[in-house]
Design an enzyme around this catalytic site. Structure first.
Site, PDB file in Angstrom:
ATOM      1  N   GLU A   1      -0.656  30.636  47.331  1.00  0.00           N
ATOM      2  CA  GLU A   1      -0.422  30.125  45.987  1.00  0.00           C
ATOM      3  C   GLU A   1       0.868  29.322  45.916  1.00  0.00           C
ATOM      4  OE1 GLU A   1      -0.163  31.899  41.435  1.00  0.00           O
ATOM      5  OE2 GLU A   1       0.680  33.074  43.088  1.00  0.00           O
TER       6      GLU A   1
ATOM      7  N   GLU B   1      -0.545  42.649  38.665  1.00  0.00           N
ATOM      8  CA  GLU B   1      -1.273  41.380  38.757  1.00  0.00           C
ATOM      9  C   GLU B   1      -0.345  40.402  39.441  1.00  0.00           C
ATOM     10  OE1 GLU B   1      -1.682  37.584  37.605  1.00  0.00           O
ATOM     11  OE2 GLU B   1      -1.817  38.433  35.586  1.00  0.00           O
TER      12      GLU B   1
ATOM     13  N   CYS C   1      -1.435  32.191  35.878  1.00  0.00           N
ATOM     14  CA  CYS C   1      -2.001  32.938  37.002  1.00  0.00           C
ATOM     15  C   CYS C   1      -3.426  32.515  37.311  1.00  0.00           C
ATOM     16  CB  CYS C   1      -1.934  34.436  36.722  1.00  0.00           C
ATOM     17  SG  CYS C   1      -2.408  34.883  35.050  1.00  0.00           S
TER      18      CYS C   1
ATOM     19  N   LYS D   1      11.006  46.985  31.092  1.00  0.00           N
ATOM     20  CA  LYS D   1      12.091  46.313  31.806  1.00  0.00           C
ATOM     21  C   LYS D   1      11.989  44.836  31.440  1.00  0.00           C
ATOM     22  CE  LYS D   1      14.769  44.560  35.044  1.00  0.00           C
ATOM     23  NZ  LYS D   1      14.456  43.144  34.717  1.00  0.00           N
TER      24      LYS D   1
ATOM     25  N   GLY E   1       3.550  39.434  38.038  1.00  0.00           N
ATOM     26  CA  GLY E   1       4.584  38.651  38.707  1.00  0.00           C
ATOM     27  C   GLY E   1       4.198  38.318  40.134  1.00  0.00           C
TER      28      GLY E   1
ATOM     29  N   GLY F   1       7.285  41.049  44.467  1.00  0.00           N
ATOM     30  CA  GLY F   1       7.752  42.008  43.473  1.00  0.00           C
ATOM     31  C   GLY F   1       6.769  43.134  43.264  1.00  0.00           C
ATOM     32  N   GLY F   2       5.488  42.807  43.175  1.00  0.00           N
ATOM     33  CA  GLY F   2       4.483  43.835  42.947  1.00  0.00           C
ATOM     34  C   GLY F   2       4.364  44.808  44.103  1.00  0.00           C
TER      35      GLY F   2
END
Length: 528
Positions: free
Chosen positions: A393, A265, A302, A184, A241, A245-246
């Site tokens: 974060e 992640e 990240c 995607k 991401g 979203g995860g």
């Protein structure tokens, strides 16, 4: 190469029928051509059906041809040349030097996985020969290998348009495991994705593989992305991401009639601990290194250090002053998208308004759009442990210095942290006893511990772990970087009392693929 604005479904360029999306130059907010058509549910199902058809022949590919496929992808990506760098720079605002390095990392990890495929260790072959005369009970002949899970859905990352995207680590490791891949594309860099997607499709064609081995689709993550994860043909997911979203993908995967693993992640603030001996060293050098790690790639890594523990007192004051000097001259860099820049501003305001938090230093805004001035805040350990906002974060060039009075307090503060990708310890020999007490606490919280270094910069190799406890990742026993990443897309199967004629090639006595094996507990290493 010509950009078509089309998805690539099993080797064919397909015009999406559910609206359009454009790449945007984040430095200017200008729209980039061409428009990318978003796929429909029916078009997505064509991709997943083709992947399911491709799985059987691809999963049993002979190692030499399998490895050559990965190397051909790398060759094809390099053959695109400067066009790839220019398009990626226009879509992301990342400079050409950074992107050339990322391209080298992308092709390097593909070739590294080609070596893994040739050696065959990842197949995890174990053979326990029959012991018919064993007493009190005989032992059957039992042989084990790791087999690929099936088609894998990969979601391109915003901050690494090459190394964590269409041909990035998730795709490379899934291909190496023997799994077809449907990517995607990230809508922030659609042209970059198409160029790399074309390189992979050419490799599929050149090696005469089933075309369903690879597809690239464009669509909204909240619709097409969710449908992709829910599709019964998909057997695992790779994602890099946001936490939101995860976790959304994790919920979809868990709610399926057949739940599947999601290797996501997500978020990390990567604490750095400056111990008392280290803080008495070269404060200016330490400050420059810290600021460089915070601001590199506009902080959109990240592993960017969002937290620096520094001793209270004169030595800590000296380091804080040096940090302020090092940051003041730093200009903001263009962030990946207008939305990411807006989220950074929101995070900045949230920390700035927190009680007993000081804005220690701020750089200057960049001259392009979406380039906020980097910022470093300061507070003390009691305030930090009592305010969860300070544990969140901020994706971008921002960090928090936390002053502590006693080294012993660091272990307690670390216990309050969420799971992280990394932790770094700045220490001299006089700090080793304190570091030794802190390291077991860090082991429970992170995937990688660094001594006298900085978390940014992730080596792609055999011993690397880029993972950690939730919310750093959804699967703390895995890594998304390095050769160990291949094991996310494999599962073990045992074969008991099989005749040689029915055994898969790696398990046969003749070992026609010449893979390394464990036979009756002893390593059987093949000459190379």
């Amino acid at each position: 190469m010509t950009l078509t604005g089309h998805s690539l479904i099993a080797g064919e360029a397909v015009a999406g029928t559910e609206g359009r999306a454009f790449g945007i130059n984040p430095s200017t907010n200008e729209q980039l051509e061409p428009a990318y058509g978003l796929v429909s549910t029916e078009q997505l199902r064509a991709a997943t059906a083709a992947a399911a058809d491709a799985f059987k022949p691809f999963s049993s590919l002979e190692p030499v041809r399998h490895a050559r496929f990965l190397e051909t992808i790398a060759d094809n990506i390099e053959a695109i040349g400067d066009e790839l760098i220019e398009r990626a720079s226009a879509e992301t605002g990342l400079g050409a030097e950074r992107l050339r390095g990322e391209r080298a990392r992308t092709t390097g990890q593909l070739r590294l996985f080609a070596d893994v495929v040739r050696r065959g260790d990842f197949r995890g072959v174990r053979i326990d020969p029959a012991l018919p005369d064993r007493t009190p009970l005989p032992r059957a002949d039992i042989r084990l290998r790791q087999i690929p899970l099936g088609p894998v859905a990969v979601f391109g990352a915003s901050n690494f348009p090459l190394a964590f995207s269409v041909a990035g680590g998730d795709t490379a490791s899934a291909f190496a495991a023997g799994c077809p891949v449907i990517v995607k594309a990230h809508n922030a860099h659609p042209g970059t994705s198409e160029l790399v997607g074309q390189a992979i499709s050419r490799a599929v064609r050149d090696l005469e593989l089933h075309p369903g081995v690879f597809s690239l689709v464009y669509g909204a993550g909240t619709s097409i992305g969710q449908e992709l994860v829910a599709d019964p043909a998909i057997k695992a997911v790779g994602f890099t991401g946001s936490r939101a979203g995860g976790t959304a993908l994790m919920r979809t995967a868990a709610a399926r009639p057949e739940p599947i693993p999601v290797y996501a992640e997500m978020s990390s603030i990567n604490p750095v601990y400056v111990l008392p001996g280290a803080v008495r060293g070269d404060a200016d050098a330490l400050a420059r290194q810290y600021v460089a790690s915070v601001t590199g790639s506009s902080g959109q890594l990240c592993t960017s250090p969002g937290l620096l523990f520094v001793p209270a007192g004169e030595d800590g004051d000296r380091l804080a002053d040096a940090v302020a000097r090092a940051l003041t001259g730093q200009a903001g860099q263009t962030m990946l998208t207008e939305g990411i820049a807006s989220a950074w501003q929101q995070g900045f305001r949230s920390v700035e308004s927190a009680a007993e938090v000081e804005l220690l230093a701020r750089g200057q805004a960049g001259t392009t759009a979406n380039a906020p001035a980097p910022a470093i805040f300061s507070s003390n350990l009691d305030v930090f442990t009592g305010n969860r906002v300070l544990h969140e974060e901020i994706f971008g060039a921002a960090s928090l210095i936390v002053r502590y009075k006693n080294v012993e307090d660091l272990a307690e503060a670390t216990d309050l942290l969420e799971g992280q990708l990394t932790a770094s310890v700045q220490a001299t020999e006089e700090d080793y006893a304190s570091a030794a007490a802190l390291i077991p606490v860090l082991e429970r919280k992170v995937g990688r511990i660094i001594i006298n270094g900085w978390p940014t910069g992730v080596e792609v190799g055999h011993a690397m772990v880029h993972g950690g406890p939730y919310p750093a990742t959804s699967a703390p026993s895995t890594t998304s970087v390095g050769t160990l990443a291949i094991h996310r897309f494999l599962r073990p199967v045992s074969y008991q009392n099989f005749p040689q004629e029915l055994l898969p090639a790696p398990l046969q006595d003749a070992n026609p693929w010449q893979v390394n094996r464990l036979v009756d507990g002893e390593a059987e290493i093949q000459p190379r």
